[in-house]
Design an enzyme around this catalytic site. Structure first.
Site, mmCIF file in Angstrom:
data_model
loop_
_atom_site.group_PDB
_atom_site.id
_atom_site.type_symbol
_atom_site.label_atom_id
_atom_site.label_comp_id
_atom_site.label_asym_id
_atom_site.label_seq_id
_atom_site.Cartn_x
_atom_site.Cartn_y
_atom_site.Cartn_z
ATOM 1 N N ARG A 233 0.893 -1.269 -0.018
ATOM 2 C CA ARG A 233 0.029 -0.004 -0.056
ATOM 3 C C ARG A 233 0.841 1.536 0.115
ATOM 4 O O ARG A 233 0.927 1.937 1.010
ATOM 5 C CB ARG A 233 -1.085 0.041 1.113
ATOM 6 C CG ARG A 233 -1.862 -1.115 1.101
ATOM 7 C CD ARG A 233 -2.996 -1.026 2.248
ATOM 8 N NE ARG A 233 -2.291 -1.549 3.481
ATOM 9 C CZ ARG A 233 -3.066 -1.494 4.700
ATOM 10 N NH1 ARG A 233 -4.512 -1.455 4.667
ATOM 11 N NH2 ARG A 233 -2.513 -1.537 5.943
ATOM 12 N N ASP A 260 7.270 -6.508 3.507
ATOM 13 C CA ASP A 260 7.060 -7.914 3.291
ATOM 14 C C ASP A 260 6.869 -8.192 1.804
ATOM 15 O O ASP A 260 5.970 -8.006 1.043
ATOM 16 C CB ASP A 260 5.814 -8.409 3.930
ATOM 17 C CG ASP A 260 5.264 -9.927 4.090
ATOM 18 O OD1 ASP A 260 6.524 -10.799 3.775
ATOM 19 O OD2 ASP A 260 4.351 -10.355 4.094
ATOM 20 N N HIS A 318 5.342 -11.890 9.395
ATOM 21 C CA HIS A 318 5.987 -10.612 9.157
ATOM 22 C C HIS A 318 6.348 -9.924 10.419
ATOM 23 O O HIS A 318 7.489 -9.556 10.670
ATOM 24 C CB HIS A 318 5.255 -9.718 8.231
ATOM 25 C CG HIS A 318 5.999 -8.594 7.713
ATOM 26 N ND1 HIS A 318 5.555 -7.420 7.196
ATOM 27 C CD2 HIS A 318 7.414 -8.137 7.988
ATOM 28 C CE1 HIS A 318 6.327 -6.376 6.782
ATOM 29 N NE2 HIS A 318 7.582 -6.793 7.199
ATOM 30 N N ASP A 340 1.428 0.283 7.968
ATOM 31 C CA ASP A 340 1.848 1.465 7.021
ATOM 32 C C ASP A 340 0.407 2.204 6.667
ATOM 33 O O ASP A 340 0.402 3.041 6.065
ATOM 34 C CB ASP A 340 1.899 0.818 5.601
ATOM 35 C CG ASP A 340 1.234 -0.051 5.153
ATOM 36 O OD1 ASP A 340 -0.037 -0.435 5.961
ATOM 37 O OD2 ASP A 340 1.262 -0.660 4.054
ATOM 38 N N ASP A 341 -0.906 1.915 7.518
ATOM 39 C CA ASP A 341 -2.068 2.702 7.383
ATOM 40 C C ASP A 341 -2.344 3.563 8.707
ATOM 41 O O ASP A 341 -3.002 3.984 8.882
ATOM 42 C CB ASP A 341 -3.116 1.723 7.325
ATOM 43 C CG ASP A 341 -3.162 0.575 8.188
ATOM 44 O OD1 ASP A 341 -2.603 0.764 9.176
ATOM 45 O OD2 ASP A 341 -4.360 -0.003 7.873
ATOM 46 N N ASP A 417 -2.873 -11.026 17.179
ATOM 47 C CA ASP A 417 -3.423 -10.076 18.295
ATOM 48 C C ASP A 417 -4.355 -10.631 19.077
ATOM 49 O O ASP A 417 -4.347 -10.363 20.352
ATOM 50 C CB ASP A 417 -3.790 -9.042 17.400
ATOM 51 C CG ASP A 417 -5.010 -9.335 16.329
ATOM 52 O OD1 ASP A 417 -4.743 -10.545 15.824
ATOM 53 O OD2 ASP A 417 -5.731 -8.753 15.972
#
Length: 804
Positions: A233, A260, A318, A340-341, A417
């Site tokens: 992204r 990744d 990752h 990245d977001d 998570d």
């Protein structure tokens, strides 16, 4: 030298005396052991319980509190879990929408060709596939581990037949089975939410000056690093990098971007952003390999089938690799993890600099996060206040190197998570979180968050405005475990004097259609211009979704400490407390375990809890309102052992032990499962062994003196209703509610438009107030009714018995 006959005789006498003394001491010791054993036997006999169909059970006595020292010692001996992926309950699992808007959109195909070298950026690349495999799987050699269970999981063991499924499993995969029959004394599972970390907090490490101000340099994080995980992204990554390097103190911390795979567009953004002034970072390249298909239970006659590895598996792989590189290989003291977001606020790094000492000062705190799951824009969010949460938030979080060395050997292959949120992983440790989040999520899609989930739960999270001054959080000693618990107890004790500030459960359940303000707040005193009015709202899991809609928060509990959530809504400080699990809720408002409640394991896979309880000798029923007491990792571990650990999953047949062979699960199977969903008594799954809340069946006979009576007016308890009969010669008999708590009986006494099953201490009843949204409905009680309950909108139906 020779001895005389007389001397030899004296020596022999002494030896005989010594022998007699030793024999006497041994006899006394044996008697002591026998007496102690008899006392233990009597103690166990003092808590009788009926053996369940599986031969093992867990009985609940609400009059005593579990001894925490003994429990913690036992927990330290138990192996930590590895985490596992779950199966679908009742043949098909409900699709779960998670909050971790991961950076890897794993369902897209990608090009494995390299995009060339990055001229201005240092790279850390793996040149060999075997080296990457070693980095993925090996634990840090500096970490000494004494867990023989962990070593056994890696060993090749002999195969055996699972007696429940008939499948072939390894020696360690075989179900350990429940321990011998035993009872657990506790009051409302108070200690089941307490941490088991052994070292006491070291408050002296914390800064105590509230005038310390906003830090201008990194002292506690001088050897820390920020790592941004990316995949494909590029636009999101560009925004994330610009925001991070615009934050205060960004030039003082080492930054990594871990990609990744080799998505060309993402690599191009990395190269261009590295040339920007003031943006210095190192690239870590994780060689992305196509994962093998996994086995998944597809239901029906098909059984298990092979499906493509989900995106969450790529993300977990990752994560593990990147954290190993930063913390184990490069030796940084802390890692601040971003995806990245995530676009951070200007005081993102100053938050972590000020809170870093907490991770060293208090062993019950294991992470700091910049994300508040309940930090929605419509709530009042103090910009300089923090709270503790047992629900791991992720999404811009910090951990110490020491914690990673603990987690890495058991880091799961999927759903990392959820694994972090399992009690068997956290062991009761909590994260520190700001009320006002310090990052916002910009990513629709990814491995876990779809568009609907993003718009409902991520889009409206508030962050500081660009003009806002960075926060000085001041003295943080209030976040230490003992201080935090004391403050919460004192706050509840203070408002306990005003019973109006404890909201009745029925008020939450019977809300009006006015969405601007929950119905139950209208009768409460408020102070728009002064400090917020504190109110306590007890809830059950069954009523939380209705409550969440009124408050505009996540549909299942998040951001909770000891099963209590603090929100600032309008002019109120609202404390949501789980009626069954919160240790802070006064007993008068709590729902304790039903007398005689036992957690009973199914004899085999595929059994419903209705079947399990029905087969118990003497007549037992599955109590669906008691599931939360058994839906706890500690209870499952006591009953099943849970050698492979305990994790969160979704399914109406949970809590349970999944019976999957190593070939059927990419985690090795045989894990215990707990759930955020509401379990049902009738659910079953062909690959899970349920744990069921069974209670003795109500065997009371209908009294010949029973008089079923409706209350004369709303807001009248059954105690009041019955006393008003026959000049005070009647009383409410709770044992007779079984002959009253049904739709058929309600319809004989009230003009019911419809009859529904519900919750509330004032049930069974008829909603008689025209202003109530449920007007005209009759409601039966899911759990055993009480004689004392009442509600201003309902008229009760009562079992009144004439006294002799």
């Amino acid at each position: 030298m020779a001895t005389s006959p007389k001397s030899r005789k004296g020596i022999a006498g002494v030896r005989r005396a010594d022998a007699l003394f030793l024999a006497t001491a041994a006899l006394l010791f044996l008697l002591l052991v026998l007496v102690r054993g008899r006392m233990d036997t009597l103690a166990e006999a003092d808590a009788p319980a009926t053996r369940g169909p599986g031969g093992r059970y867990f009985s609940f006595k609400p009059l005593h509190t579990l001894r925490p020292d003994a429990q913690r010692a036992a927990e330290r001996e138990e192996q930590r879990p590895r985490g596992a992926a779950g199966g679908d309950a009742e043949g098909s699992a409900e699709e779960h929408e998670d909050d971790s808007a991961g950076s890897d959109d794993q369902n897209e195909e990608h090009d494995d060709e390299s995009a060339g070298s990055d001229k201005s950026v240092e790279k850390n690349e793996e040149n060999d596939e075997e080296e990457e495999q070693e980095a993925d799987e090996a634990a840090d050699p500096r970490e000494e581990r004494a867990s023989t269970g962990h070593r056994a999981q890696r060993a090749v063991s002999s195969r055996a037949t699972d007696p429940l499924t008939g499948g072939s499993v390894g020696g360690d995969d075989a179900p350990s089975g429940p321990p011998r029959a035993q009872a657990l004394d506790f009051r409302g599972l108070v200690d089941f939410s307490a941490p088991i970390a052994g070292d006491p907090p070291r408050a002296s490490i914390l800064p105590v000056s509230a005038a310390a101000g906003v830090p201008t340099r990194l002292r506690h994080l001088s050897n820390a690093a920020v790592v941004i995980l990316a995949y494909n992204r590029p636009d999101h990554l560009k925004h994330a990098l610009k925001a991070l390097f615009s934050a205060r103190l960004a030039s003082q911390i080492t930054t990594y971007v871990s990609i990744d795979g080799e998505d060309p567009a993402t690599l191009a953004v990395i190269e261009s952003e590295a040339d920007e002034p003031g943006q210095s970072f190192t690239v870590l390249r994780h060689r992305r390999k196509e994962l093998d298909p996994i086995s998944k239970f597809l239901g029906g006659p098909t059984g298990f089938g092979s499906v493509r590895a989900p995106g969450t598996m790529y993300l977990a792989k990752h994560y593990k690799w990147a954290l190993h590189q930063v913390l184990a290989e490069k030796g940084h003291s802390h890692a601040i993890v971003l995806e990245d977001d995530l676009v951070v606020s200007a005081d993102f790094l100053t938050l972590f600099e000020q809170t870093a000492p907490l991770l060293e000062a208090d062993p019950t705190i294991w992470c700091v996060s910049s994300w508040n799951d309940n930090g929605f824009k419509h709530l009042a969010l103090p910009p300089d206040r923090l709270f503790r949460t047992a629900f791991f938030p992720g999404l811009g979080w910090m951990l110490r190197r020491e914690l990673w060395l603990e987690l890495e050997p058991e880091f799961p292959a999927d759903q990392w998570d959820h694994w972090m949120r399992a009690f068997s992983t956290s062991r009761g440790r909590e994260c520190v979180v700001p009320y006002l989040s310090r990052n916002r999520n910009t990513g629709i899609g990814g491995s876990t968050a779809n568009g609907q989930f993003f718009r409902r739960y991520l889009q409206d999270i508030a962050t500081p405005t660009k003009a806002a001054a960075p926060a000085a959080f001041g003295d943080l000693s209030y976040l230490l475990y003992d201080n935090y618990r004391t403050a919460m107890r004192e706050k509840v004790a203070e408002i306990r004097r005003d019973t109006a500030r404890f909201v009745h459960e029925a008020d939450v359940y019977f809300n009006t259609e006015d969405d601007t303000l929950p119905h139950w707040t209208r009768a409460l005193p408020s102070s728009p211009d002064g400090p917020p009015t504190t109110v306590v709202v007890p809830y059950r899991k069954e009523t939380f979704e209705a409550l969440s809609k009124q408050l505009g928060i996540y549909r299942t509990p998040r951001g909770f400490h000891q099963h209590s959530i603090v929100l600032y809504y309008k002019s109120f400080e609202v404390i949501l407390m789980d009626k069954q699990l919160s240790p802070y809720l006064p007993q008068a408002y709590a729902s304790l375990p039903t007398d005689g409640l036992q957690a009973v394991p199914a004899e085999t896979v595929g059994q419903s809890c209705n079947d399990v309880c029905e087969k118990m000798e003497g007549g037992w029923d599955c109590a669906k309102d008691q599931f939360e007491f058994v839906n706890q990792c500690r209870v499952l571990q006591k009953v099943f052992g849970c050698r492979r650990g305990c994790r969160r999953d979704w399914g109406r047949d949970i809590p349970n032990l999944e019976h999957l062979t190593a070939d059927e699960s990419h985690f090795g199977g045989m894990q215990c499962l707990v759930t955020e969903e509401i379990p049902t008594c009738h659910a079953s799954h062909p690959k899970t062994q349920r744990l069921c809340p069974c209670i003795p069946r109500n065997t009371a006979k209908r009294s010949s003196a029973l008089r079923v009576t409706e209350s004369a007016a709303a807001d009248q308890s059954c105690d009041q209703t019955c006393r008003a009969l026959g000049g005070g010669s009647y009383v409410c008999d709770a044992a007779q509610f079984g002959f009253v708590n049904s739709c058929a009986v309600l319809k004989e006494h009230f003009d019911c438009a419809v009859c529904l099953e519900s919750l509330g201490r004032d049930l069974p009843n008829y909603v008689s107030s025209p202003s109530d949204i449920n007007f005209g409905k009759c409601l039966t009680q899911r759990s055993p009714p009480t004689c004392s309950g009442s509600h201003r909108s309902t008229r009760r139906l009562c079992p009144c018995v004439k006294t002799s």
